[in-house]
Design a protein around this motif. Structure first.
Motif, PDB file in Angstrom:
ATOM      1  N   VAL A 185     -24.719  72.084  36.558  1.00 52.91           N
ATOM      2  CA  VAL A 185     -24.325  71.301  35.381  1.00 52.91           C
ATOM      3  C   VAL A 185     -22.846  71.471  35.035  1.00 52.91           C
ATOM      4  O   VAL A 185     -22.142  70.495  34.780  1.00 52.91           O
ATOM      5  CB  VAL A 185     -25.216  71.678  34.172  1.00 52.91           C
ATOM      6  CG1 VAL A 185     -24.744  70.947  32.918  1.00 52.91           C
ATOM      7  CG2 VAL A 185     -26.668  71.318  34.467  1.00 52.91           C
ATOM      8  N   ALA A 186     -22.369  72.723  35.075  1.00 51.40           N
ATOM      9  CA  ALA A 186     -20.972  72.968  34.681  1.00 51.40           C
ATOM     10  C   ALA A 186     -20.010  72.294  35.654  1.00 51.40           C
ATOM     11  O   ALA A 186     -19.036  71.652  35.246  1.00 51.40           O
ATOM     12  CB  ALA A 186     -20.713  74.474  34.627  1.00 51.40           C
ATOM     13  N   ASN A 187     -20.305  72.416  36.956  1.00 53.34           N
ATOM     14  CA  ASN A 187     -19.417  71.798  37.934  1.00 53.34           C
ATOM     15  C   ASN A 187     -19.511  70.276  37.923  1.00 53.34           C
ATOM     16  O   ASN A 187     -18.514  69.581  38.114  1.00 53.34           O
ATOM     17  CB  ASN A 187     -19.718  72.346  39.339  1.00 53.34           C
ATOM     18  CG  ASN A 187     -19.030  73.682  39.574  1.00 53.34           C
ATOM     19  OD1 ASN A 187     -17.848  73.829  39.255  1.00 53.34           O
ATOM     20  ND2 ASN A 187     -19.770  74.652  40.082  1.00 53.34           N
ATOM     21  N   ALA A 192     -17.139  65.042  36.375  1.00 54.96           N
ATOM     22  CA  ALA A 192     -17.220  63.886  35.482  1.00 54.96           C
ATOM     23  C   ALA A 192     -15.921  63.707  34.699  1.00 54.96           C
ATOM     24  O   ALA A 192     -15.444  62.589  34.507  1.00 54.96           O
ATOM     25  CB  ALA A 192     -18.408  64.055  34.530  1.00 54.96           C
ATOM     26  N   GLN A 193     -15.327  64.825  34.281  1.00 54.53           N
ATOM     27  CA  GLN A 193     -14.058  64.731  33.552  1.00 54.53           C
ATOM     28  C   GLN A 193     -12.959  64.104  34.409  1.00 54.53           C
ATOM     29  O   GLN A 193     -12.175  63.279  33.946  1.00 54.53           O
ATOM     30  CB  GLN A 193     -13.619  66.119  33.069  1.00 54.53           C
ATOM     31  CG  GLN A 193     -14.328  66.536  31.789  1.00 54.53           C
ATOM     32  CD  GLN A 193     -14.060  67.985  31.439  1.00 54.53           C
ATOM     33  OE1 GLN A 193     -13.082  68.581  31.888  1.00 54.53           O
ATOM     34  NE2 GLN A 193     -14.946  68.561  30.631  1.00 54.53           N
ATOM     35  N   ARG A 199     -10.550  56.772  35.456  1.00 56.79           N
ATOM     36  CA  ARG A 199     -10.845  55.511  34.788  1.00 56.79           C
ATOM     37  C   ARG A 199      -9.819  55.237  33.686  1.00 56.79           C
ATOM     38  O   ARG A 199      -9.316  54.134  33.543  1.00 56.79           O
ATOM     39  CB  ARG A 199     -12.248  55.607  34.187  1.00 56.79           C
ATOM     40  CG  ARG A 199     -12.956  54.298  33.997  1.00 56.79           C
ATOM     41  CD  ARG A 199     -14.412  54.530  33.646  1.00 56.79           C
ATOM     42  NE  ARG A 199     -14.596  55.434  32.502  1.00 56.79           N
ATOM     43  CZ  ARG A 199     -14.314  55.128  31.251  1.00 56.79           C
ATOM     44  NH1 ARG A 199     -13.827  53.935  30.965  1.00 56.79           N
ATOM     45  NH2 ARG A 199     -14.509  55.999  30.282  1.00 56.79           N
ATOM     46  N   GLN A 200      -9.489  56.285  32.929  1.00 59.19           N
ATOM     47  CA  GLN A 200      -8.551  56.099  31.828  1.00 59.19           C
ATOM     48  C   GLN A 200      -7.146  55.740  32.307  1.00 59.19           C
ATOM     49  O   GLN A 200      -6.415  55.042  31.621  1.00 59.19           O
ATOM     50  CB  GLN A 200      -8.520  57.341  30.936  1.00 59.19           C
ATOM     51  CG  GLN A 200      -9.687  57.332  29.948  1.00 59.19           C
ATOM     52  CD  GLN A 200     -10.101  58.721  29.511  1.00 59.19           C
ATOM     53  OE1 GLN A 200      -9.346  59.682  29.659  1.00 59.19           O
ATOM     54  NE2 GLN A 200     -11.308  58.837  28.973  1.00 59.19           N
ATOM     55  N   ARG A 201      -6.782  56.196  33.511  1.00 60.30           N
ATOM     56  CA  ARG A 201      -5.458  55.776  33.999  1.00 60.30           C
ATOM     57  C   ARG A 201      -5.543  54.395  34.652  1.00 60.30           C
ATOM     58  O   ARG A 201      -4.569  53.901  35.209  1.00 60.30           O
ATOM     59  CB  ARG A 201      -4.865  56.816  34.955  1.00 60.30           C
ATOM     60  CG  ARG A 201      -5.631  57.007  36.226  1.00 60.30           C
ATOM     61  CD  ARG A 201      -4.893  57.810  37.280  1.00 60.30           C
ATOM     62  NE  ARG A 201      -5.808  58.351  38.264  1.00 60.30           N
ATOM     63  CZ  ARG A 201      -6.374  57.644  39.235  1.00 60.30           C
ATOM     64  NH1 ARG A 201      -6.099  56.365  39.365  1.00 60.30           N
ATOM     65  NH2 ARG A 201      -7.214  58.203  40.077  1.00 60.30           N
ATOM     66  N   GLY A 202      -6.724  53.767  34.623  1.00 59.99           N
ATOM     67  CA  GLY A 202      -6.827  52.379  35.066  1.00 59.99           C
ATOM     68  C   GLY A 202      -7.503  52.164  36.391  1.00 59.99           C
ATOM     69  O   GLY A 202      -7.404  51.077  36.961  1.00 59.99           O
TER      70      GLY A 202
END
Lengths: 234, 256
Positions: A185-187, A192-193, A199-202
């Protein structure tokens, strides 16, 4: 809409010449648009053709019909018609793929395996290794492993190497086949981050995520892939 | 970008038997093309034709000569052709004993090709040869030894150094890893991969080993009975083969 992937009328049928020419239709008339900043999760039962679609999007499987346009340096390249050189140029710069399993290159250290996509873009060896190290550190891959070839690593360790290699060059189109399948889960959350940041950089992301928690966490949209009815030719 | 090599309709018959029929392709700078197929498929004949060691019955080979554009190899004088083979082209034989001069030292094997490009300064030739030994992971201290005392893998690496020392733009390789132990193969493959990328070499590699093709080549040419039956991006041809023969070839490989 700033579209980076444009698939129209895509069909894929496998013809097995040594099984009496059996035809296995997998995809038929698939139309899909993916914009910058989207993460599209392919949905459907096993055998529906999710991996086949992803491989077609990478130019790894040959389309039987239709077009697969990928945005590359300001214009569209249709992978269904492009020459091998053109497909390689698109992959080098614009199109990344994280497969489920790492294809290991004998003798090459983990750091160099991860740095390679940057080297291909002309980044100097030291700078590329530095970025590879930063990414591996974020993915919590133990530092003592960095100088070793990943052949003997555990499944989860290899997967993180594979993800680092797939994400390091920050390509605008990313295809992810079960990027968190062998991770705890942690990895999985660390991966996911990184996908969120892409995605946020496009980046336009298309992925297969079997774990519903990860899928809900990452996907901005679901795309249903429907199984074709299997007909065996005479 | 212009192709480095342009091949059209290349054909060769041995009496009634077809060696190679109507083969054509373009090869661009920095591009690695693997020719795959079983024994007798015509892949070695093709390599002999491409490297102009064997005259073709039909077809043409054009090569981009610096400052002259695409030149028909058939129009080169014998001296020009030989000069090209010694400097701008390389040929790595399957058996290193065929590509090395076994009666001169390792250093001389590397230095000889350098002298063909006009190098005359003994100390510099020796220094460059020594650099190249290190580059192919041979101990430069063995510069003055005869290659006969080297293992097969070392001889193959020496042959590669001999070919690459002149910084050729195009290298032909005939089953370069075939005669070697698997552990030695991995080392050689990794080295070849690195050198091809670093030097931006274009290469035509004949191999029956699909794993070698996958690791080294951008593009594949699948041959059967002297003809090209399928061509395309390496991973696409191996993962989604279209022609019945390619499907058979790929499905016959044992998975490890």
């Amino acid at each position: 809409m700033n579209s980076l992937i444009h698939v129209q009328g895509l069909a894929k049928t496998f013809v097995l010449h040594h099984r009496d020419g059996a035809q296995i239709p997998v995809l038929d008339d698939v139309t899909l648009d993916v914009a910058a900043g989207e993460c599209v999760a392919l949905a459907g039962p096993s055998g529906a053709g999710k991996s086949t679609l992803l491989r077609c999007l990478y130019g790894n499987y040959l389309a039987s019909a239709g077009s697969i346009r990928i945005r590359h340096e300001g214009h569209w390249v249709d992978l269904a018609r492009a020459t091998p050189r053109e497909i390689l140029a698109v992959r080098r710069k614009s199109l990344g793929y994280v497969s489920q399993f790492l294809r290991v290159i004998p003798r090459v250290s983990t750091l160099d395996v991860v740095a390679e996509p940057l080297r291909e873009l002309g980044v100097a060896a030291d700078a590329a290794r530095e970025r590879a190290a930063a990414l591996l550190a974020r993915l919590h891959l133990p530092k003592r492993l960095w100088s070793l070839p990943p052949a003997t690593f555990s499944g989860g360790e290899q997967q993180r190497v594979n993800i680092a290699r797939g994400l390091i060059a920050e390509k605008p189109v990313l295809l992810l086949d079960e990027p968190t399948a062998s991770l705890d889960v942690a990895n999985a959350e660390r991966v996911a981050q990184l996908i969120d940041e892409a995605r946020q950089r496009g980046a336009a992301v298309v992925g297969i995520f079997h774990d519903p928690a990860i899928r809900d966490r990452l996907a901005t949209r679901l795309f249903a892939v429907e199984a074709q009815i299997l007909e065996l030719a005479a | 970008m212009n192709p480095l090599l342009r091949v059209n309709g290349l054909s060769k018959r041995y009496g009634e038997r077809i060696g190679c029929a109507d083969v054509g392709f373009d090869l661009y700078p920095g591009e690695v093309l693997a020719v795959v197929g079983e024994s007798g498929s015509g892949k070695s004949t093709l390599l002999q034709l491409l490297s102009t060691r064997l005259p073709a019955d039909a077809g043409s080979i054009h090569y981009q000569i610096t400052g002259r554009g695409l030149v028909d190899m058939a129009h080169l004088s014998e001296a020009e052709r030989r000069w090209l083979l010694r400097t701008d082209w390389g040929f790595v034989e399957q058996n290193p004993r065929d590509g090395l001069r076994m009666n001169v030292s390792a250093g001389a094997n590397v230095g000889e090709r350098l002298m063909a490009t006009g190098a005359r300064h003994y100390g510099q030739i020796r220094a460059t040869a020594s650099d190249w030994l290190a580059r192919v992971e041979l101990d430069p201290a063995r510069l003055d030894e005869l290659p006969a005392g080297f293992s097969g893998g070392m001889q193959q690496r020496l042959q590669i150094a001999r070919n690459l020392v002149t910084r050729p733009r195009l290298v032909f390789m005939d089953e370069p890893t075939a005669g070697l132990d698997v552990s030695v193969q991995a080392r050689l493959l990794d080295l070849m991969r690195e050198l091809v990328t670093d030097l931006g070499l274009a290469a035509v590699i004949v191999t029956h080993d699909l794993a070698v093709a996958r690791l080294l080549a951008h593009r594949l040419l699948v041959m059967r009975q002297g003809r090209v039956v399928e061509t395309g991006l390496t991973d696409q041809v191996l993962d989604d083969p279209q022609h019945p023969y390619t499907q058979l070839l790929v499905s016959s490989v044992l998975q490890v």
